[in-house]
Design a protein around this motif. Structure first.
Motif, PDB file in Angstrom:
ATOM      1  N   UNK A  67       0.931  -1.123  -0.147  1.00  0.00           N
ATOM      2  CA  UNK A  67       0.014   0.021   0.067  1.00  0.00           C
ATOM      3  C   UNK A  67       0.941   1.353   0.116  1.00  0.00           C
ATOM      4  N   UNK A  68       0.339   2.310  -0.917  1.00  0.00           N
ATOM      5  CA  UNK A  68       0.939   3.472  -0.801  1.00  0.00           C
ATOM      6  C   UNK A  68       0.236   4.258  -0.348  1.00  0.00           C
ATOM      7  N   UNK A  69       0.271   5.108   0.880  1.00  0.00           N
ATOM      8  CA  UNK A  69      -0.472   5.942   1.599  1.00  0.00           C
ATOM      9  C   UNK A  69      -0.166   7.268   1.343  1.00  0.00           C
ATOM     10  N   UNK A  70      -0.998   8.036   0.739  1.00  0.00           N
ATOM     11  CA  UNK A  70      -0.519   9.173   0.196  1.00  0.00           C
ATOM     12  C   UNK A  70      -1.601  10.623   0.781  1.00  0.00           C
ATOM     13  N   UNK A  71      -0.836  11.688   0.371  1.00  0.00           N
ATOM     14  CA  UNK A  71      -1.479  12.766   1.041  1.00  0.00           C
ATOM     15  C   UNK A  71      -0.941  14.142   0.040  1.00  0.00           C
ATOM     16  N   UNK A  72      -1.480  15.057  -0.132  1.00  0.00           N
ATOM     17  CA  UNK A  72      -2.856  15.206   0.396  1.00  0.00           C
ATOM     18  C   UNK A  72      -3.938  14.370  -0.775  1.00  0.00           C
ATOM     19  N   UNK A  73      -4.941  14.007  -0.135  1.00  0.00           N
ATOM     20  CA  UNK A  73      -5.866  13.072  -0.850  1.00  0.00           C
ATOM     21  C   UNK A  73      -6.912  13.746  -1.900  1.00  0.00           C
ATOM     22  N   UNK A  74      -6.441  14.263  -2.922  1.00  0.00           N
ATOM     23  CA  UNK A  74      -7.358  15.016  -3.746  1.00  0.00           C
ATOM     24  C   UNK A  74      -7.095  14.119  -5.169  1.00  0.00           C
ATOM     25  N   UNK A  75      -8.053  14.570  -6.138  1.00  0.00           N
ATOM     26  CA  UNK A  75      -7.957  14.139  -7.497  1.00  0.00           C
ATOM     27  C   UNK A  75      -6.603  14.379  -8.147  1.00  0.00           C
ATOM     28  N   UNK A  76      -5.816  15.343  -8.087  1.00  0.00           N
ATOM     29  CA  UNK A  76      -4.788  15.705  -8.641  1.00  0.00           C
ATOM     30  C   UNK A  76      -3.578  14.746  -8.174  1.00  0.00           C
ATOM     31  N   UNK A  77      -3.481  14.633  -6.752  1.00  0.00           N
ATOM     32  CA  UNK A  77      -2.479  13.523  -6.097  1.00  0.00           C
ATOM     33  C   UNK A  77      -2.928  12.217  -6.467  1.00  0.00           C
ATOM     34  N   UNK A  78      -4.045  11.696  -6.633  1.00  0.00           N
ATOM     35  CA  UNK A  78      -4.390  10.458  -6.999  1.00  0.00           C
ATOM     36  C   UNK A  78      -4.033  10.220  -8.364  1.00  0.00           C
ATOM     37  N   UNK A  79      -4.405  11.097  -9.268  1.00  0.00           N
ATOM     38  CA  UNK A  79      -3.841  10.724 -10.593  1.00  0.00           C
ATOM     39  C   UNK A  79      -2.359  10.801 -10.997  1.00  0.00           C
ATOM     40  N   UNK A  80      -1.685  11.742 -10.085  1.00  0.00           N
ATOM     41  CA  UNK A  80      -0.103  11.499 -10.144  1.00  0.00           C
ATOM     42  C   UNK A  80       0.500  10.244  -9.660  1.00  0.00           C
ATOM     43  N   UNK A  81      -0.089   9.927  -8.675  1.00  0.00           N
ATOM     44  CA  UNK A  81       0.213   8.381  -8.165  1.00  0.00           C
ATOM     45  C   UNK A  81      -0.172   7.171  -9.157  1.00  0.00           C
ATOM     46  N   UNK A  82      -1.259   7.292  -9.664  1.00  0.00           N
ATOM     47  CA  UNK A  82      -1.637   6.228 -10.566  1.00  0.00           C
ATOM     48  C   UNK A  82      -0.878   6.428 -11.766  1.00  0.00           C
ATOM     49  N   UNK A  83      -0.455   7.357 -12.507  1.00  0.00           N
ATOM     50  CA  UNK A  83       0.282   7.483 -13.565  1.00  0.00           C
ATOM     51  C   UNK A  83       1.503   7.087 -13.287  1.00  0.00           C
ATOM     52  N   UNK A  84       2.436   7.560 -11.883  1.00  0.00           N
ATOM     53  CA  UNK A  84       3.521   7.217 -11.648  1.00  0.00           C
ATOM     54  C   UNK A  84       3.578   5.533 -11.469  1.00  0.00           C
ATOM     55  N   UNK A  85       2.711   4.916 -11.083  1.00  0.00           N
ATOM     56  CA  UNK A  85       2.887   3.551 -10.836  1.00  0.00           C
ATOM     57  C   UNK A  85       2.721   2.707 -12.342  1.00  0.00           C
ATOM     58  N   UNK A  86       1.789   3.479 -13.091  1.00  0.00           N
ATOM     59  CA  UNK A  86       1.373   2.842 -14.474  1.00  0.00           C
ATOM     60  C   UNK A  86       2.895   2.717 -15.167  1.00  0.00           C
ATOM     61  N   UNK A  87       3.774   3.359 -14.883  1.00  0.00           N
ATOM     62  CA  UNK A  87       5.092   3.383 -15.713  1.00  0.00           C
ATOM     63  C   UNK A  87       6.044   2.567 -14.924  1.00  0.00           C
ATOM     64  N   UNK A  88       5.576   1.687 -14.057  1.00  0.00           N
ATOM     65  CA  UNK A  88       6.362   0.758 -13.525  1.00  0.00           C
ATOM     66  C   UNK A  88       5.776  -0.725 -13.597  1.00  0.00           C
ATOM     67  N   UNK A  89       6.527  -1.794 -13.085  1.00  0.00           N
ATOM     68  CA  UNK A  89       6.167  -2.949 -12.905  1.00  0.00           C
ATOM     69  C   UNK A  89       5.776  -3.471 -11.528  1.00  0.00           C
ATOM     70  N   UNK A  90       5.571  -2.145 -10.764  1.00  0.00           N
ATOM     71  CA  UNK A  90       4.964  -2.686  -9.328  1.00  0.00           C
ATOM     72  C   UNK A  90       3.568  -2.496  -9.015  1.00  0.00           C
ATOM     73  N   UNK A  91       2.927  -3.036  -7.971  1.00  0.00           N
ATOM     74  CA  UNK A  91       1.682  -2.793  -7.874  1.00  0.00           C
ATOM     75  C   UNK A  91       1.534  -2.409  -6.229  1.00  0.00           C
ATOM     76  N   UNK A  92       0.845  -1.070  -6.229  1.00  0.00           N
ATOM     77  CA  UNK A  92       0.657  -0.598  -4.765  1.00  0.00           C
ATOM     78  C   UNK A  92      -0.806  -0.208  -4.879  1.00  0.00           C
ATOM     79  N   UNK A  93      -1.612  -0.426  -3.845  1.00  0.00           N
ATOM     80  CA  UNK A  93      -2.858   0.005  -3.381  1.00  0.00           C
ATOM     81  C   UNK A  93      -2.703   1.528  -2.962  1.00  0.00           C
ATOM     82  N   UNK A  94      -3.341   2.378  -3.732  1.00  0.00           N
ATOM     83  CA  UNK A  94      -3.481   3.822  -3.017  1.00  0.00           C
ATOM     84  C   UNK A  94      -4.354   4.250  -2.287  1.00  0.00           C
TER      85      UNK A  94
END
Length: 234
Positions: A67-94
């Protein structure tokens, strides 16, 4: 790096605390030396190198949950981390970090894993681009034992504990007590053994950054090295 052996316990959660690099309050101590924008870009590089090393060490199969525990939890942040993870071969629940004090937050993460039926929690932050994943081998999953990775600043950069002891993480620092001393004292008061692992460090200041760079080759931290060369030589 050699592949890591599968962890002995099959109900382990690996939780990583992270902050949106460009939130405006990312790495403020580091920003005093390099500026807020550069501090944000460096924070992003730390995260990218952390994820790269996580993948390279082949430890993702060792955990039931990552799990990747992120802050601040807003759409901009969520989109950023989702995009970041999509460019890797690792899977974390945000997951959203709760808006509570830091140590209460750590306890909340442990309690969440406990409520999900996971027996052990491995917990760290994403601001350690050269996190020493080999220390996972030193966690022998002994009952009634907490494994602490001490930070050079008298805190801790990593902790492994049975999730039923999640409340140990809700520290209340007294007087001149250090974070590490407070944690050890709390464990001992509860009759819980403490196993101290390798000392390491995260990056909060320009001095921390220089220490991290000095103990690694450029190819080990490609994102951090590229940016720092531009910053320091530009």
């Amino acid at each position: 790096l050699k592949p890591m052996k599968k962890l002995k316990n099959n109900t382990v959660a690996f939780s990583v605390i992270s902050k949106y690099p460009f939130s405006g309050d990312s790495k403020t101590r580091l920003a005093k030396d390099v500026g807020l924008e550069s501090a944000g870009r460096l924070s992003e590089c730390f995260l990218k190198d952390f994820l790269r090393r996580f993948e390279k060490n082949q430890v993702k199969e060792s955990f039931v949950q990552t799990s990747l525990w992120i802050t601040p939890y807003r759409k901009e942040t969520q989109d950023y981390f989702k995009n970041l993870l999509s460019n890797t071969n690792v899977s974390f629940k945000i997951v959203e970090q709760p808006d509570i004090t830091f140590f209460a937050k750590l306890a909340y993460i442990g309690e969440s894993a406990y409520k999900e039926g996971l027996n052990w929690l491995f917990l760290t932050g994403s601001d350690i681009p050269d996190f020493p994943f080999e220390i996972f081998k030193d966690v022998s999953f002994k009952s009634n034992t907490v494994y602490i990775g001490p930070d050079i600043d008298n805190g801790f950069y990593f902790i492994a504990l049975e999730t039923k002891y999640f409340d140990l993480l809700n520290l209340k620092i007294e007087n001149e007590e250090t974070v590490l001393d407070s944690l050890v004292k709390r464990c001992q008061a509860g009759g819980i053994k403490v196993n101290v692992l390798k000392e390491w460090s995260d990056i909060d200041t320009i001095e921390d950054l220089k220490v991290t760079l000095s103990r690694n080759c450029p190819y080990e931290l490609p994102h951090t090295y590229e940016l720092t060369q531009n910053l320091f030589n530009g």
